[in-house]
Scaffold this motif. Structure first.
Motif, PDB file in Angstrom:
ATOM      1  N   VAL A  54       0.848  -1.192   0.000  1.00  0.00           N
ATOM      2  CA  VAL A  54       0.000   0.000   0.000  1.00  0.00           C
ATOM      3  C   VAL A  54       0.885   1.244   0.000  1.00  0.00           C
ATOM      4  CG1 VAL A  54      -1.610   1.357   1.395  1.00  0.00           C
ATOM      5  CG2 VAL A  54      -1.954  -1.094   1.137  1.00  0.00           C
ATOM      6  N   LEU A  55       0.596   2.147  -0.926  1.00  0.00           N
ATOM      7  CA  LEU A  55       1.297   3.415  -1.028  1.00  0.00           C
ATOM      8  C   LEU A  55       0.315   4.528  -0.689  1.00  0.00           C
ATOM      9  CD1 LEU A  55       3.894   4.979  -2.125  1.00  0.00           C
ATOM     10  CD2 LEU A  55       2.628   5.120  -4.280  1.00  0.00           C
ATOM     11  N   GLU A  56       0.682   5.401   0.242  1.00  0.00           N
ATOM     12  CA  GLU A  56      -0.130   6.575   0.548  1.00  0.00           C
ATOM     13  C   GLU A  56       0.639   7.811   0.132  1.00  0.00           C
ATOM     14  OE1 GLU A  56      -2.760   5.199   4.420  1.00  0.00           O
ATOM     15  OE2 GLU A  56      -1.201   6.707   4.685  1.00  0.00           O
ATOM     16  N   VAL A  57      -0.080   8.740  -0.488  1.00  0.00           N
ATOM     17  CA  VAL A  57       0.532   9.988  -0.926  1.00  0.00           C
ATOM     18  C   VAL A  57      -0.305  11.143  -0.392  1.00  0.00           C
ATOM     19  CG1 VAL A  57       1.242  11.371  -2.911  1.00  0.00           C
ATOM     20  CG2 VAL A  57       1.394   8.873  -3.022  1.00  0.00           C
ATOM     21  N   ALA A  58       0.345  12.009   0.398  1.00  0.00           N
ATOM     22  CA  ALA A  58      -0.304  13.201   0.936  1.00  0.00           C
ATOM     23  C   ALA A  58       0.174  14.405   0.132  1.00  0.00           C
ATOM     24  CB  ALA A  58       0.035  13.373   2.413  1.00  0.00           C
ATOM     25  N   PHE A  59      -0.765  15.214  -0.304  1.00  0.00           N
ATOM     26  CA  PHE A  59      -0.453  16.382  -1.114  1.00  0.00           C
ATOM     27  C   PHE A  59      -0.503  17.651  -0.265  1.00  0.00           C
ATOM     28  CE2 PHE A  59      -1.789  13.130  -4.011  1.00  0.00           C
ATOM     29  CZ  PHE A  59      -0.962  13.297  -5.105  1.00  0.00           C
ATOM     30  N   HIS A  60       0.190  18.684  -0.721  1.00  0.00           N
ATOM     31  CA  HIS A  60       0.179  19.962  -0.012  1.00  0.00           C
ATOM     32  C   HIS A  60      -1.235  20.534   0.080  1.00  0.00           C
ATOM     33  CE1 HIS A  60       4.471  20.263   0.493  1.00  0.00           C
ATOM     34  NE2 HIS A  60       4.671  20.043  -0.798  1.00  0.00           N
ATOM     35  N   SER A  61      -2.100  20.148  -0.824  1.00  0.00           N
ATOM     36  CA  SER A  61      -3.491  20.621  -0.824  1.00  0.00           C
ATOM     37  C   SER A  61      -4.290  20.055   0.344  1.00  0.00           C
ATOM     38  CB  SER A  61      -4.182  20.216  -2.126  1.00  0.00           C
ATOM     39  OG  SER A  61      -4.319  18.799  -2.187  1.00  0.00           O
ATOM     40  N   GLY A  62      -3.764  19.005   0.973  1.00  0.00           N
ATOM     41  CA  GLY A  62      -4.475  18.333   2.058  1.00  0.00           C
ATOM     42  C   GLY A  62      -5.077  17.004   1.640  1.00  0.00           C
ATOM     43  N   ALA A  63      -5.120  16.734   0.344  1.00  0.00           N
ATOM     44  CA  ALA A  63      -5.663  15.467  -0.146  1.00  0.00           C
ATOM     45  C   ALA A  63      -4.717  14.323   0.197  1.00  0.00           C
ATOM     46  CB  ALA A  63      -5.874  15.532  -1.656  1.00  0.00           C
ATOM     47  N   LEU A  64      -5.300  13.178   0.505  1.00  0.00           N
ATOM     48  CA  LEU A  64      -4.526  11.973   0.826  1.00  0.00           C
ATOM     49  C   LEU A  64      -5.096  10.821   0.016  1.00  0.00           C
ATOM     50  CD1 LEU A  64      -2.404  10.499   2.607  1.00  0.00           C
ATOM     51  CD2 LEU A  64      -4.226  10.174   4.289  1.00  0.00           C
ATOM     52  N   TYR A  65      -4.241  10.166  -0.758  1.00  0.00           N
ATOM     53  CA  TYR A  65      -4.655   9.053  -1.603  1.00  0.00           C
ATOM     54  C   TYR A  65      -3.931   7.785  -1.192  1.00  0.00           C
ATOM     55  CZ  TYR A  65      -6.961  12.179  -4.902  1.00  0.00           C
ATOM     56  OH  TYR A  65      -7.802  13.082  -5.485  1.00  0.00           O
ATOM     57  N   ARG A  66      -4.630   6.657  -1.320  1.00  0.00           N
ATOM     58  CA  ARG A  66      -4.043   5.347  -1.057  1.00  0.00           C
ATOM     59  C   ARG A  66      -4.098   4.532  -2.344  1.00  0.00           C
ATOM     60  NH1 ARG A  66      -5.339   1.576   4.001  1.00  0.00           N
ATOM     61  NH2 ARG A  66      -3.956   3.138   4.858  1.00  0.00           N
ATOM     62  N   TYR A  67      -2.936   4.024  -2.748  1.00  0.00           N
ATOM     63  CA  TYR A  67      -2.806   3.179  -3.939  1.00  0.00           C
ATOM     64  C   TYR A  67      -2.525   1.754  -3.476  1.00  0.00           C
ATOM     65  CZ  TYR A  67      -2.347   7.619  -6.377  1.00  0.00           C
ATOM     66  OH  TYR A  67      -2.569   8.875  -6.861  1.00  0.00           O
ATOM     67  N   ASP A  68      -3.241   0.791  -4.042  1.00  0.00           N
ATOM     68  CA  ASP A  68      -3.104  -0.608  -3.650  1.00  0.00           C
ATOM     69  C   ASP A  68      -2.278  -1.402  -4.661  1.00  0.00           C
ATOM     70  OD1 ASP A  68      -4.796  -0.399  -1.327  1.00  0.00           O
ATOM     71  OD2 ASP A  68      -6.496  -0.264  -2.703  1.00  0.00           O
ATOM     72  N   SER A  69      -1.693  -2.504  -4.188  1.00  0.00           N
ATOM     73  CA  SER A  69      -0.926  -3.445  -5.023  1.00  0.00           C
ATOM     74  C   SER A  69       0.318  -2.826  -5.645  1.00  0.00           C
ATOM     75  CB  SER A  69      -1.820  -4.044  -6.123  1.00  0.00           C
ATOM     76  OG  SER A  69      -2.952  -4.655  -5.559  1.00  0.00           O
TER      77      SER A  69
END
Length: 77
Positions: A28-43
């Protein structure tokens, strides 16, 4: 390390990305952006995470090698 979603995040130097978290066990990869958005990428394989962290442009790497290639969902805005 800073807290992101469920993972510990490492701050990165990027105009778009604030921090990146990764779980090798869960791929699992999580990426937090300066905008405040947080995304989780699987596999996401460990070598992709390593390459992202080594990339001179984290945002360009993410756009080219992660977005559209791995299932994802937005965790927060």
């Amino acid at each position: 390390m800073v807290a992101g979603g469920a993972l510990l995040h490492e701050q990165v130097r990027s105009s778009n990305i604030r921090s990146v978290g990764y779980s090798q066990a869960d791929r699992v990869l999580e990426v937090a952006f300066h905008s405040g958005a947080l995304y989780r990428y699987d596999s996401v394989p460990a070598d992709v995470h390593s390459a992202l962290m080594a990339a001179s442009s984290k945002g360009s790497f993410l756009a080219r090698f992660v977005k559209g290639r791995y299932p994802y969902h937005r965790i927060s805005s």
